[in-house]
Design an enzyme around this catalytic site. Structure first.
Site, PDB file in Angstrom:
ATOM      1  N   THR A  56       9.598  53.748   3.096  1.00  0.00           N
ATOM      2  CA  THR A  56       9.457  53.456   4.105  1.00  0.00           C
ATOM      3  C   THR A  56      10.549  52.487   4.618  1.00  0.00           C
ATOM      4  O   THR A  56      10.880  51.807   3.739  1.00  0.00           O
ATOM      5  CB  THR A  56       7.965  53.053   4.666  1.00  0.00           C
ATOM      6  OG1 THR A  56       7.133  54.180   4.359  1.00  0.00           O
ATOM      7  CG2 THR A  56       7.584  52.570   6.107  1.00  0.00           C
ATOM      8  N   ASP A  98      -0.123  62.135   4.162  1.00  0.00           N
ATOM      9  CA  ASP A  98      -0.864  61.321   4.923  1.00  0.00           C
ATOM     10  C   ASP A  98      -2.242  61.644   5.343  1.00  0.00           C
ATOM     11  O   ASP A  98      -2.980  60.811   5.606  1.00  0.00           O
ATOM     12  CB  ASP A  98      -0.050  60.179   6.016  1.00  0.00           C
ATOM     13  CG  ASP A  98       0.944  59.326   5.206  1.00  0.00           C
ATOM     14  OD1 ASP A  98       0.804  59.177   3.828  1.00  0.00           O
ATOM     15  OD2 ASP A  98       1.538  58.747   5.911  1.00  0.00           O
ATOM     16  N   SER A 110      -1.464  56.583   9.703  1.00  0.00           N
ATOM     17  CA  SER A 110      -0.448  55.612   8.989  1.00  0.00           C
ATOM     18  C   SER A 110      -1.066  54.443   8.489  1.00  0.00           C
ATOM     19  O   SER A 110      -2.057  53.989   9.065  1.00  0.00           O
ATOM     20  CB  SER A 110       0.459  55.601   9.747  1.00  0.00           C
ATOM     21  OG  SER A 110       1.555  54.706   9.257  1.00  0.00           O
ATOM     22  N   GLY A 126       5.364  50.465   1.871  1.00  0.00           N
ATOM     23  CA  GLY A 126       4.827  50.587   0.852  1.00  0.00           C
ATOM     24  C   GLY A 126       3.267  51.380   0.979  1.00  0.00           C
ATOM     25  O   GLY A 126       2.177  50.782   0.295  1.00  0.00           O
TER      26      GLY A 126
HETATM   27  O1  DON Z   1       2.545  55.815   7.061  1.00  0.00           O
HETATM   28  C1  DON Z   1       2.264  55.550   6.090  1.00  0.00           C
HETATM   29  O2  DON Z   1       1.215  54.929   5.674  1.00  0.00           O
HETATM   30  C2  DON Z   1       3.028  56.161   4.825  1.00  0.00           C
HETATM   31  N1  DON Z   1       3.658  57.215   5.125  1.00  0.00           N
HETATM   32  C3  DON Z   1       4.099  55.104   4.544  1.00  0.00           C
HETATM   33  C4  DON Z   1       5.026  55.340   3.352  1.00  0.00           C
HETATM   34  C5  DON Z   1       5.493  53.925   2.762  1.00  0.00           C
HETATM   35  O3  DON Z   1       5.402  53.037   3.145  1.00  0.00           O
HETATM   36  C6  DON Z   1       6.392  54.370   1.611  1.00  0.00           C
HETATM   37  N2  DON Z   1       7.294  53.199   1.368  1.00  0.00           N
HETATM   38  N3  DON Z   1       7.602  52.703   0.442  1.00  0.00           N
END
Ligand code: DON
Length: 591
Positions: A401, A443, A472, A494
Site C-alpha cells: 500500500t 481482505d 480495509s 502496512g
Molecule cells: O486495505 C487494507 O487494509 C489492506 N489491503 C492494506 C494493505 C497494505 O497496507 C499492504 N502494505 N504494506
C-alpha cells in the site's frame, strides 16, 4: 550542530546540556513565525533506547507554501510541481496518485483502490471511498476448497482481484475539488510513463522481491525484460501505460470502465480465469462519505469511515485512551499496556462489527462515542493483560500500500492511502493496458475463524458478497489543533498495522509533543486482538519494559518494522514533511 545520533547518545548522559541542544535544534529547524501564523505548540526532543535503529532529532523537509510527503520521491516531486503550476492540494494529490501508478508499481496503481480524506482551508471536509468491489460472480465461499481449507486464490492470480476503483476515485475527487484541467494534472505521470524514469535501488529490490508474483503473468516482459529487473540506473519506459493514461486524461472514467481499457481487463480475466466482467466495470462507482470527526484531548481528527475500518478503530482506540487517564511516558510499560489494551479492544469491534455499510448495519455511532469508550476503559486493569478470548465472546480463533499527504499554499489538505494489497497485487498484469490488478479479495473474511494474510480473524460482517467492498484498515487522517488550525496530515501502509502506526504518530505529536520526524521515527507497537499478543519493533523498547509487560501477562513478540507512513505537520512559517525511515526511496518535496 552535532550529528543527531550523537545527540541522542549524549542526551542519555547529560540531560541538561541536551535540553539546551534540543532547544537550539528546534530554533534552527523551524523558521520564525510569519505575522498572523497561529501559535504552534512547542515540541519536546524525544529519547529513544540505545538499541533503536532510527535516531531522534532527524530533520524533516521544510516548505513555506505547499508540500507532498510520499513513499516515492518522484511522485512527491510531481505533486509539488502541479501545485507550483497553480493546482490545489487535491490536484497535487491526484497528480501524485497517477505518478505513483507509474513510478511505484508495487503499490501505486490504476488496478487497485483507496481512500482520500480532504479538508479545505475554508473548513469543508469530505472523504471519498474508491475501494474495490467484489465482482458480481463472487460467492461467499469462493476461496474454500473441497477439503474445507482455503485454496489460496484470494492471494495471487486472477480470482484475487476486486473491481478497481482508483481511476474513478481520483477523477471524481479532482472533478469536485481540483482547480486545474485533468490533462494538466495527469501530464507529468504520462511523461514519466512515456519517456521513462531512472530505476533506483528501491525499485530494483522491490521488483526482485516481487519476482514470483509478477513472473507468472504478462508483466514479466516489462519488469523482467532479460529475465531480471531493469538494472539500477537504467530507464524504465512503459508505453502501454502511457497510452492508457492518455486515454483516461482525454476521455475520463469512461475510457477505463467502459471502453478499450475495460476490454483489455476483461480479456485478461478471460485468458486467465478471473471473474471481472464488463458489467462489473461499468457499474463501479466511488462513494463520497462524511469523514469520521472525533476529538482527542482537545484536538480534532477527520478520518475515513467504513468501508475502511481505519477511522472507526483509531477513534475508538483514542477515545478509550483518553478515558483511561493521563498519558504515561513514551516507551514505558504503563504506556504500552494502555496502548495495547485499547487497541486490542478496538480491534475486537473492528474484526466483528465492521463491513461495507451498503451491506451490513455498522454501529458507527456507538463505536465512536465517548460513553462507549469510557465503559471499555473501565475494563482495562492497570497491571494485567486480559485475554482476547475472554473479552470477545463472538470471535472464534479457528504489503502493499502507499500513503501520501499533501498541503497547498492556501492550507487545503489531503490524506490519501491507496493499494493493490500485496506487493504488485495479484501479480496479474493487464496486457495491452500496462498495469497490475489488485489482490484485495483477501481482505474479506474468506472463512470465519481463519486468518487472512495479515493474521486478521474477521467475522460475518465482512463476508464476501457480489458488489460488496472488502473491509480495509487504510487510515488517511487529518488532525486540527485545539484552535481548529490544520496540524497534521498522516496515514500509512502496512495492513492492520496502518491503524497502529497512524494513531501512534498522532499520539506522539499530541501526548509526547514530539517533532514530526521523531513522531514517525519512534518505535511502534501493534495489538490486533488476535493473535493475542503485542508486536513491538525490535530494539525499540528497553528490556526491562518488555519484562514488565510479560509479567503483566502480555505475550510480546518482536517485529522488524511496523507499517510505513508519510506525513505533514504545520510548523512555524510553513510545513514539515517526512517520509517514514522504514521505507526506501520516498521523501517530501515542497516550495
Ligand atoms: O486495505 C487494507 O487494509 C489492506 N489491503 C492494506 C494493505 C497494505 O497496507 C499492504 N502494505 N504494506
Amino acid at each position: 550542530m552535532s550529528d543527531p545520533t550523537e545527540f541522542v547518545l549524549k542526551k542519555r548522559l547529560f540531560i541538561a546540556p541536551a535540553i539546551l541542544a534540543g532547544a537550539a535544534w528546534l530554533l534552527a529547524a523551524t523558521p520564525l513565525a510569519r505575522p498572523g501564523d497561529p501559535a504552534i505548540p512547542a515540541r519536546v526532543p524525544a529519547v529513544f533506547p540505545a538499541g533503536w535503529r532510527f535516531p531522534a532529532g532527524s530533520r524533516a523537509t521544510f516548505a513555506q507554501h505547499a508540500i507532498v510527503a510520499s513513499n516515492n520521491r518522484l511522485a512527491a516531486e510531481v505533486g509539488a510541481q502541479v501545485m507550483k503550476q497553480g493546482g490545489n492540494a487535491v490536484d497535487g494529490a491526484v497528480a501524485t496518485g497517477f505518478a505513483l501508478a507509474v513510478a511505484y508499481p508495487e503499490a501505486g496503481n490504476l488496478g487497485g483502490g483507496g481512500y482520500m480524506v480532504i479538508r479545505m482551508a475554508d473548513g469543508r471536509t469530505d472523504a471519498i471511498d474508491y475501494r474495490e468491489t467484489a465482482p458480481l460472480a463472487a460467492t461467499r465461499d469462493m476461496y474454500v476448497g473441497a477439503n474445507g481449507k482455503l485454496n489460496g486464490e484470494s492471494l495471487i492470480g486472477p480470482k484475487a482481484s476486486g473491481v478497481p476503483g482508483s481511476v474513478a476515485g481520483m477523477l471524481e475527487a479532482q472533478r469536485k475539488y481540483g482547480s486545474l484541467p485533468i490533462a494538466t494534472v495527469m501530464a507529468p505521470a504520462i511523461r514519466l510513463a512515456a519517456e521513462g524514469f531512472i530505476v533506483d535501488s528501491a525499485l530494483f529490490s522491490s521488483l526482485s522481491q516481487g519476482r514470483h508474483r509478477i513472473g507468472g503473468f504478462a508483466g514479466k516482459t516489462v519488469f523482467f525484460p532479460n529475465g531480471a529487473p531493469p538494472p539500477v540506473g537504467s530507464r524504465l519506459v512503459q508505453p502501454q501505460l502511457a497510452a492508457t493514461l492518455r486515454s483516461i486524461a482525454t476521455s475520463g472514467s469512461r475510457a477505463f470502465y467502459r471502453s478499450a481499457i475495460a476490454d483489455s481487463i476483461v480479456a485478461e480475466m478471460q485468458r486467465s480465469g478471473g471473474l471481472i466482467t464488463k458489467q462489473d466495470l461499468a457499474r463501479y462507482q466511488p462513494v463520497w462519505r462524511q469523514p469520521i470527526r472525533s476529538t482527542y484531548r482537545g484536538y480534532t481528527l477527520f478520518s475515513m469511515p467504513p468501508s475502511s475500518s481505519g477511522g472507526t478503530t483509531i477513534t475508538e482506540m483514542m477515545n478509550i485512551l483518553e478515558a483511561y487517564g493521563p498519558t504515561a511516558p513514551f516507551g514505558s510499560a504503563e504506556r504500552i499496556h494502555a496502548l495495547a489494551s485499547a487497541s486490542q479492544r478496538a480491534f475486537i469491534d473492528r474484526n466483528s462489527k465492521l463491513g461495507d455499510p451498503a451491506f451490513v448495519k455498522v454501529p458507527l455511532g456507538t463505536l465512536t462515542s465517548k460513553a462507549y469508550a469510557k465503559a471499555i476503559a473501565k475494563t482495562i486493569s492497570r497491571d494485567h493483560a486480559d485475554p482476547t478470548t475472554r473479552l470477545a465472546s463472538g470471535i472464534h480463533e479457528g504489503n502493499e500500500t502507499t500513503h501520501y499527504s499533501v498541503v497547498d499554499g492556501a492550507g487545503n489538505a489531503v490524506a490519501t492511502t491507496t493499494t493493490l494489497n500485496d506487493l504488485y497485487g495479484s501479480g496479474v498484469y493487464v496486457a495491452g493496458a500496462g498495469f497490475f490488478l489488485n489482490d484485495e479479495m483477501d481482505d474479506f473474511t474468506s472463512q470465519p475463524g481463519t486468518p487472512n494474510m495479515y493474521g486478521l480473524i474477521q467475522g460475518e460482517a465482512n463476508a464476501i458478497a457480489p458488489g460488496k467492498r472488502m473491509l480495509s484498515a487504510m487510515s488517511p487522517t487529518i488532525v486540527l489543533d485545539p484552535r481548529g488550525n490544520l496540524l497534521l496530515v498522516t496515514g500509512a501502509r502496512g495492513g492492520p498495522r496502518i491503524i497502529s502506526a497512524t494513531s501512534q504518530i498522532i499520539l506522539n505529536v499530541i501526548d509526547h509533543r514530539m517533532s514530526l520526524a521523531d513522531a514517525m521515527s519512534a518505535p511502534r507497537i501493534h495489538h490486533q486482538s488476535l493473535p493475542d499478543s503485542i508486536r513491538v519493533e525490535a530494539g525499540g523498547f528497553e528490556r526491562s519494559v518488555i519484562a514488565r509487560l510479560t509479567a503483566m501477562g502480555h505475550q510480546v513478540y518482536e517485529l522488524s518494522g511496523i507499517a510505513s507512513a508519510a506525513s505533514i505537520m504545520r510548523v512555524k512559517g510553513g510545513y514539515e514533511g517526512f517520509d517514514d525511515p522504514r521505507s526506501r526511496g520516498g521523501g517530501a518535496v515542497g516550495f
